[in-house]
Design a protein around this motif. Structure first.
Motif, PDB file in Angstrom:
ATOM      1  N   LEU A   8       0.881  -1.139  -0.288  1.00 17.71           N
ATOM      2  CA  LEU A   8      -0.184  -0.023  -0.006  1.00 17.71           C
ATOM      3  C   LEU A   8       0.912   1.317   0.125  1.00 17.71           C
ATOM      4  CD1 LEU A   8      -3.182  -0.665   0.351  1.00 17.71           C
ATOM      5  CD2 LEU A   8      -2.863   1.101   2.346  1.00 17.71           C
ATOM      6  N   VAL A   9       1.722   1.270   0.801  1.00 21.40           N
ATOM      7  CA  VAL A   9       2.689   2.309   1.119  1.00 21.40           C
ATOM      8  C   VAL A   9       3.353   2.864  -0.301  1.00 21.40           C
ATOM      9  CG1 VAL A   9       4.902   3.295   2.024  1.00 21.40           C
ATOM     10  CG2 VAL A   9       3.033   2.623   3.487  1.00 21.40           C
ATOM     11  N   VAL A  10       3.876   1.570  -1.016  1.00 22.62           N
ATOM     12  CA  VAL A  10       4.847   1.763  -2.167  1.00 22.62           C
ATOM     13  C   VAL A  10       3.714   2.320  -3.203  1.00 22.62           C
ATOM     14  CG1 VAL A  10       5.674   0.545  -4.113  1.00 22.62           C
ATOM     15  CG2 VAL A  10       6.352   0.037  -1.483  1.00 22.62           C
ATOM     16  N   ASN A  11       2.614   1.769  -3.191  1.00 21.51           N
ATOM     17  CA  ASN A  11       1.807   2.100  -4.369  1.00 21.51           C
ATOM     18  C   ASN A  11       1.230   3.582  -4.124  1.00 21.51           C
ATOM     19  OD1 ASN A  11      -0.870   1.796  -6.057  1.00 21.51           O
ATOM     20  ND2 ASN A  11      -0.404  -0.185  -5.754  1.00 21.51           N
ATOM     21  N   ILE A  12       0.908   3.851  -2.947  1.00 25.05           N
ATOM     22  CA  ILE A  12       0.438   5.343  -2.768  1.00 25.05           C
ATOM     23  C   ILE A  12       1.830   6.477  -3.140  1.00 25.05           C
ATOM     24  CG2 ILE A  12      -0.293   7.230  -1.000  1.00 25.05           C
ATOM     25  CD1 ILE A  12      -1.707   4.977   0.103  1.00 25.05           C
ATOM     26  N   LEU A  13       2.986   5.939  -2.670  1.00 26.65           N
ATOM     27  CA  LEU A  13       4.078   6.714  -3.056  1.00 26.65           C
ATOM     28  C   LEU A  13       4.304   6.978  -4.415  1.00 26.65           C
ATOM     29  CD1 LEU A  13       6.983   5.686  -0.693  1.00 26.65           C
ATOM     30  CD2 LEU A  13       6.151   8.004  -0.974  1.00 26.65           C
ATOM     31  N   THR A  30      -9.076   1.918  -6.941  1.00 22.78           N
ATOM     32  CA  THR A  30      -8.923   0.892  -8.041  1.00 22.78           C
ATOM     33  C   THR A  30      -7.430   0.738  -8.166  1.00 22.78           C
ATOM     34  OG1 THR A  30     -11.006   1.758  -9.166  1.00 22.78           O
ATOM     35  CG2 THR A  30      -9.247   0.154 -10.498  1.00 22.78           C
ATOM     36  N   ASN A  31      -6.564   2.069  -8.299  1.00 17.85           N
ATOM     37  CA  ASN A  31      -5.212   1.779  -8.509  1.00 17.85           C
ATOM     38  C   ASN A  31      -4.685   0.802  -7.203  1.00 17.85           C
ATOM     39  OD1 ASN A  31      -4.522   3.000 -10.564  1.00 17.85           O
ATOM     40  ND2 ASN A  31      -4.812   5.143  -9.762  1.00 17.85           N
ATOM     41  N   VAL A  32      -5.177   1.084  -5.975  1.00 20.64           N
ATOM     42  CA  VAL A  32      -4.670   0.508  -4.673  1.00 20.64           C
ATOM     43  C   VAL A  32      -5.047  -1.176  -4.902  1.00 20.64           C
ATOM     44  CG1 VAL A  32      -5.070   0.010  -2.358  1.00 20.64           C
ATOM     45  CG2 VAL A  32      -4.664   2.414  -3.426  1.00 20.64           C
ATOM     46  N   VAL A  48     -10.620  -4.252 -15.410  1.00 14.82           N
ATOM     47  CA  VAL A  48     -11.762  -4.027 -16.261  1.00 14.82           C
ATOM     48  C   VAL A  48     -12.483  -2.526 -15.937  1.00 14.82           C
ATOM     49  CG1 VAL A  48     -14.075  -4.787 -16.790  1.00 14.82           C
ATOM     50  CG2 VAL A  48     -12.237  -6.271 -16.146  1.00 14.82           C
ATOM     51  N   ILE A  49     -12.354  -2.126 -14.752  1.00 13.86           N
ATOM     52  CA  ILE A  49     -12.738  -0.991 -14.423  1.00 13.86           C
ATOM     53  C   ILE A  49     -11.917   0.233 -15.207  1.00 13.86           C
ATOM     54  CG2 ILE A  49     -13.095   1.018 -12.863  1.00 13.86           C
ATOM     55  CD1 ILE A  49     -13.901  -1.102 -10.527  1.00 13.86           C
ATOM     56  N   LYS A  50     -10.637   0.129 -15.240  1.00 18.12           N
ATOM     57  CA  LYS A  50      -9.677   0.911 -15.802  1.00 18.12           C
ATOM     58  C   LYS A  50      -9.993   0.991 -17.337  1.00 18.12           C
ATOM     59  CE  LYS A  50      -5.440   2.622 -14.067  1.00 18.12           C
ATOM     60  NZ  LYS A  50      -4.292   2.224 -13.517  1.00 18.12           N
ATOM     61  N   THR A  51      -9.909  -0.138 -17.713  1.00 21.97           N
ATOM     62  CA  THR A  51      -9.942  -0.226 -19.192  1.00 21.97           C
ATOM     63  C   THR A  51     -11.436   0.459 -19.789  1.00 21.97           C
ATOM     64  OG1 THR A  51      -8.994  -2.430 -19.448  1.00 21.97           O
ATOM     65  CG2 THR A  51     -10.461  -1.891 -21.044  1.00 21.97           C
ATOM     66  N   TRP A  78     -15.631  13.860  -5.668  1.00 19.95           N
ATOM     67  CA  TRP A  78     -14.951  13.412  -4.862  1.00 19.95           C
ATOM     68  C   TRP A  78     -15.023  11.737  -4.672  1.00 19.95           C
ATOM     69  CZ3 TRP A  78     -16.768  10.458  -0.914  1.00 19.95           C
ATOM     70  CH2 TRP A  78     -17.902  10.522  -0.492  1.00 19.95           C
ATOM     71  N   PHE A  79     -16.164  11.196  -4.915  1.00 21.30           N
ATOM     72  CA  PHE A  79     -16.452  10.063  -4.925  1.00 21.30           C
ATOM     73  C   PHE A  79     -15.486   9.190  -6.011  1.00 21.30           C
ATOM     74  CE2 PHE A  79     -18.001   6.195  -3.386  1.00 21.30           C
ATOM     75  CZ  PHE A  79     -18.677   5.303  -4.335  1.00 21.30           C
ATOM     76  N   ALA A  80     -15.854   9.605  -7.095  1.00 24.09           N
ATOM     77  CA  ALA A  80     -15.163   9.188  -8.452  1.00 24.09           C
ATOM     78  C   ALA A  80     -13.556   9.380  -8.235  1.00 24.09           C
ATOM     79  CB  ALA A  80     -15.663   9.809  -9.619  1.00 24.09           C
ATOM     80  N   GLN A  81     -12.967  10.427  -7.549  1.00 21.93           N
ATOM     81  CA  GLN A  81     -11.662  10.360  -7.440  1.00 21.93           C
ATOM     82  C   GLN A  81     -11.190   9.282  -6.370  1.00 21.93           C
ATOM     83  OE1 GLN A  81      -9.485  13.012  -8.592  1.00 21.93           O
ATOM     84  NE2 GLN A  81     -10.907  14.792  -8.265  1.00 21.93           N
ATOM     85  N   PHE A  82     -12.145   9.189  -5.353  1.00 22.77           N
ATOM     86  CA  PHE A  82     -11.776   7.908  -4.539  1.00 22.77           C
ATOM     87  C   PHE A  82     -11.841   6.890  -4.848  1.00 22.77           C
ATOM     88  CE2 PHE A  82     -11.701   6.092  -0.458  1.00 22.77           C
ATOM     89  CZ  PHE A  82     -12.788   5.322  -0.205  1.00 22.77           C
TER      90      PHE A  82
END
Lengths: 316, 299, 272
Positions: A299-304, B125-127, B172-175, B116-120
């Motif tokens: 998580l930390v690496v990803n956020i960084l 998704t990235n996480v 899939v979401i990102k695509t 804000w919700f969409a950014q969240f």
């Protein structure tokens, strides 16, 4: 507005059912989007909850002791944590020059375009090979091929702690090499995209003042794309830390701590893969504790990675 | 035109390329290093694929595809159970991840680009895409398998599919999000301008226009899911027989390779290579399909 | 499509800096410009004018081998600079560009500090003198010193469009080329910045030879000593147009007493 009976467009006034469909669809998309958040929160919650028992028992000691003993019910995850960090960082050290170098070679005009695209394609295909197949290859091809060289390293540099054990099979070094193979495509692809996104006017500016090709690359193009490249490197680091199958198959799964790179070792992911299936009692909680540490690290690496990309982007 | 009249006063500049000049030596050295690195980078692909081909292709036979795996010590058998299991689990994962993922992507691109919700959710998704695959397995195990929440069943193909879906979802979401963002706004406004609702616009106009890039992304994420092992080890577990319904453990090519690689029997090792061949062929095939969709379908 | 007699011979007494001898440029087999003969005199401002698509920028870029950066661009004929053939097989384009500098249509400062923008070019050209002095001198010559002197360490991209372009001119000046090529340098700028740059050009031509491509006929009249008018004609069998040089003469004569009908039509606004 009264409905004109001769109006052929029967749906001009929206019937309530259509509006409901519209609203319903909107809420459906909100729900599906929220799934991501729900899943994430659940993952964190479940793993955290599962590790509470072990956290209570061991506290911080868990992170610095290497005695992992299911028989005696004593757990310390140092070997696994050390293994995760060392394998990821060393593989990064090897993969970054290789990946960035390859990316430069295929974005600048050193060889004809069809050749460049072919190399790019081949590196992408490498990413498609499943981790478990790489592990199989590592066991039967890579490690045996590497052993003579590693044995020579051991006998020549015996006194340096890094080479102090004799390689007898699976170990950290083949694991590191396999990780390099796995993260190389990520670094190459992201670096290539970053380099290609540098606007052509910057290249023209550099060449316009009489810069050689490498001078332009090193002093103008690389600095302009550095944020993307660093982001890619961080993503690769996260991926290396969490990589499970290939590492499990070739790292030796030993919880004895050793400074030697030639010895068998462990990573958190490998430990989970090996033991979680048959664990019970407080072993489960200790494994969850280790899993929680891994989640936090990635998580930390990803956020960084996301932050660095924003911070470092040169405005041009 | 006689240029000699006017050039006499100036010496002709020497513009030739001198390979011994320091900046040029430097340039040649760096180019060689970069070229060498590229060679090293593509080497593993050949090494691995050629070995998989060599070891696996020789075992191709009808038996391989239709017999269940041999008991330890026996010679006769195939990997049909694993093939069937892989298909089942990947199918379940796709059925879960694709609708949810497209829905999420539609939300992000069509309904709330910058709220804000969409950014969240984008951040989430990235996480989620960075979560290690083994954690997805641990998660589903704790939530579904050990709680026996699926009609009392523990290890099951459904659980395995769910774990794979967790990994497929962010992609899939990102695509979908990015594919939809590429559709020009003019098209949406044209549809809304004739009185179409958001729903109709999205389903009949925007999504079809983006379908090509979305399809490519989905095929690629299916390819990735098919090769995953870690999420399956404690969810779908493993079964040496053909599947008995989706609420029981199933075999899969990836878990087979994992198990058979470390067994001390040569028969199993050979089967692991054969399974690798089938799996890699399938994944590479899907990659080619994705490329074909991207370049050759007319849109 | 006859090449006017005045293109070939320069007025005696003028030194020729750059000359194009039967230059034809193609992009991947499609000819873009053909059979250009042109002798650019030293120490003067030469303007290339003509309608869009007639190849003026292509010819300009050929003068310092910037076309090398475009895939599949080939040139036949000779481009002679001070007696040396620029397209001779052994020639290093880097050497060419250190003697013939270029200012581009879109201002393109490096994402570095203002000081570094100038110093970078000077450094790679091996400048061994006082860098601070060079930076100041170049910025003064480009008439942008006053606006920059207090923020030399700030990013070059923080300047306004007109200032950025003058920074790019300063950067080119700093490497002391013999020739400065300018590819529509003012087309992205407002009228006031344009005027400042035109004033700069009057100063610059005392030290440099300048070749400028411009869409703006009034600008050509204001700044140039000689003008080359390019035109394009449709290519039979091909997909686009092919450019060619119609007339090359003193600016005064091109605009007031052109010898070719096409020139007359263009400068009087009949087409363009």
């Amino acid at each position: 507005m009264p409905i004109d009976p001769n109006d052929l467009y029967r749906l001009r006034r929206r019937p309530p059912s259509e509006k409901q469909l519209d609203t319903g669809f909107h809420w459906l998309t909100v729900l599906t989007a929220s799934t991501v958040a729900i899943v994430l929160v659940l993952i964190l919650a479940i793993v955290f909850h599962g590790s509470l028992e072990s956290m209570g028992l061991y506290g911080w000691r868990f992170l610095v002791t290497s005695n992992w003993n299911p028989v005696d019910d004593e757990y310390g995850a140092l070997t696994a944590i050390y293994g995760t960090m060392v394998t990821s960082l060393v593989s990064l050290l090897i993969a970054v020059p290789l990946g960035v170098g390859t990316a430069i070679f295929i974005t600048e005009r050193f060889i004809p375009r069809p050749l460049r695209e072919m190399i790019g394609l081949m590196v992408e295909l490498l990413a498609a090979i499943p981790s478990v197949v790489l592990g199989l290859w590592a066991i039967f091809v890579l490690e045996p091929a590497l052993r003579p060289f590693l044995t020579w390293l051991h006998f020549t540099f015996k006194d340096i702690p890094l080479f102090s054990t004799q390689p007898l099979g699976p170990g950290m070094t083949p694991a590191i090499l396999v990780l390099v193979v796995m993260i190389l495509p990520i670094i190459t692809a992201i670096s290539r995209d970053s380099l290609n996104q540098v606007p052509i006017r910057l290249r023209q500016a550099a060449y316009g003042v009489g810069s050689t090709q490498w001078s332009a690359i090193l002093h103008v193009i690389l600095p302009a794309s550095i944020s993307g490249i660093v982001g890619g490197v961080m993503l690769a680091l996260g991926r290396a830390m969490g990589e499970t199958m290939a590492v499990t198959m070739i790292i030796g799964n030993s919880n004895n701590f050793s400074w030697s790179l030639l010895a068998p070792g462990n990573t958190i992911a490998a430990m989970l893969a090996n033991q979680f299936g048959e664990a019970d009692g407080s072993q489960v909680s200790s494994l969850m504790y280790a899993a929680f540490v891994l989640i936090l690290l990635t998580l930390v690496v990803n956020i960084l990675a996301q932050l660095i990309v924003k911070r470092l982007s040169l405005k041009y | 035109m006689n240029s000699t009249i006017t050039q006499a006063s100036r010496p002709i500049p020497d513009l030739r390329y001198k390979p011994t000049r320091s900046r040029n030596v430097f340039g040649i050295a760096l180019t060689s290093i970069a070229g060498l690195f590229s060679l090293v980078a593509v080497l593993p692909l050949f090494l691995v694929l050629s070995y998989v081909l060599y070891k696996g292709a020789s075992k191709l036979s009808l038996d391989l595809f239709f017999l269940e795996q041999p008991a330890p010590g026996l010679e006769v058998g195939g990997i049909s159970n694993a093939i069937q299991g892989s298909i089942i689990v990947t199918l379940i994962a796709s059925l879960l991840a694709i609708p949810i993922g497209i829905g999420g992507g539609v939300f992000l691109a069509e309904y709330s680009r910058n709220g804000w919700f969409a950014q969240f959710i984008r951040f989430g998704t990235n996480v989620l895409s960075g979560v290690p695959s083994i954690i997805a397995g641990v998660f589903i195990y704790s939530a579904i398998v050990s709680t026996r929440i699926l009609f009392g069943h523990a290890y099951s193909a459904v659980a395995g599919g769910m774990a794979l879906a967790v990994l497929m979802l962010p992609t899939v979401i990102k695509t979908t999000d990015e594919g939809l963002k590429l559709v020009p706004d003019d098209l949406r406004r044209a549809a809304l301008g004739v009185g179409a609702s958001r729903f109709v616009t999205t389903i009949r106009i925007t999504l079809p226009k983006a379908s090509r890039s979305i399809a490519t992304g989905i095929v690629l994420s299916i390819a990735r899911a098919a090769g995953e092992t870690a999420p399956l080890i404690f969810t779908a577990l493993y079964s040496p027989w053909w599947a008995e319904g989706i609420f029981n453990p199933v075999g899969s090519l990836s878990v087979l390779i994992f198990k058979f690689a470390t067994m001390p029997y040569e028969v199993q090792n050979e089967l692991a290579w054969a399974a690798s061949f089938v799996l890699v062929a399938f994944i590479l095939g899907l990659n080619l399909v994705a490329r074909w969709i991207n370049t050759f379908t007319s849109r | 499509m006859t090449v006017s007699a005045t293109t070939a011979t320069p007025t005696t007494g003028e030194e020729i800096c750059l000359s194009l001898e039967n230059v034809s440029i193609s992009y991947g087999g499609e000819e873009a410009v053909r059979n250009v003969y042109c002798a650019i005199p030293r120490g003067q401002v030469t303007a290339f004018i003509g309608p869009s698509g007639c190849g003026k920028s292509t010819v300009l870029r050929a003068l310092n081998r910037m076309n090398d950066l475009i895939d599949n661009c080939t040139l036949s004929g000779r481009v002679v600079f001070d007696g040396a053939d620029l397209y001779h097989p052994g020639v290093d384009p880097v050497e060419v560009r250190r003697r013939i500098g270029m200012v581009f249509q879109q201002p393109n400062p490096f994402p570095k500090s203002i000081y570094e923008n100038i110093a970078f070019g000077a450094r790679i050209n091996g400048y061994t003198g006082d860098m601070d002095e060079l930076v100041e001198r170049s910025l003064r010559q480009a008439a942008v010193w006053d606006e920059c002197k207090d923020k030399l360490n700030e990013s070059g991209c923080s300047l306004s469009g007109g200032q950025q372009q003058r920074l790019c001119i300063a950067r080119t000046i700093a490497i002391q080329p013999e020739v400065i090529l300018m590819d529509e340098p003012c087309s992205a700028l407002d009228p006031i910045s344009t005027l400042k740059i035109e004033e700069t050009m009057h100063e610059l031509k005392k030290t440099f030879t300048i070749v400028i491509v411009t869409h703006n006929m009034q600008q050509a009249v204001r700044v140039s000593d000689r003008t080359a008018f390019f035109n394009a004609e449709a290519q039979e069998g091909g997909s686009g147009k092919v450019g060619y040089l119609v007339e090359f003469n003193e600016t005064d004569k091109i605009f007031n007493s052109p010898t070719q009908q096409a020139t007359y039509d263009y400068v009087s606004g009949r087409f363009g």
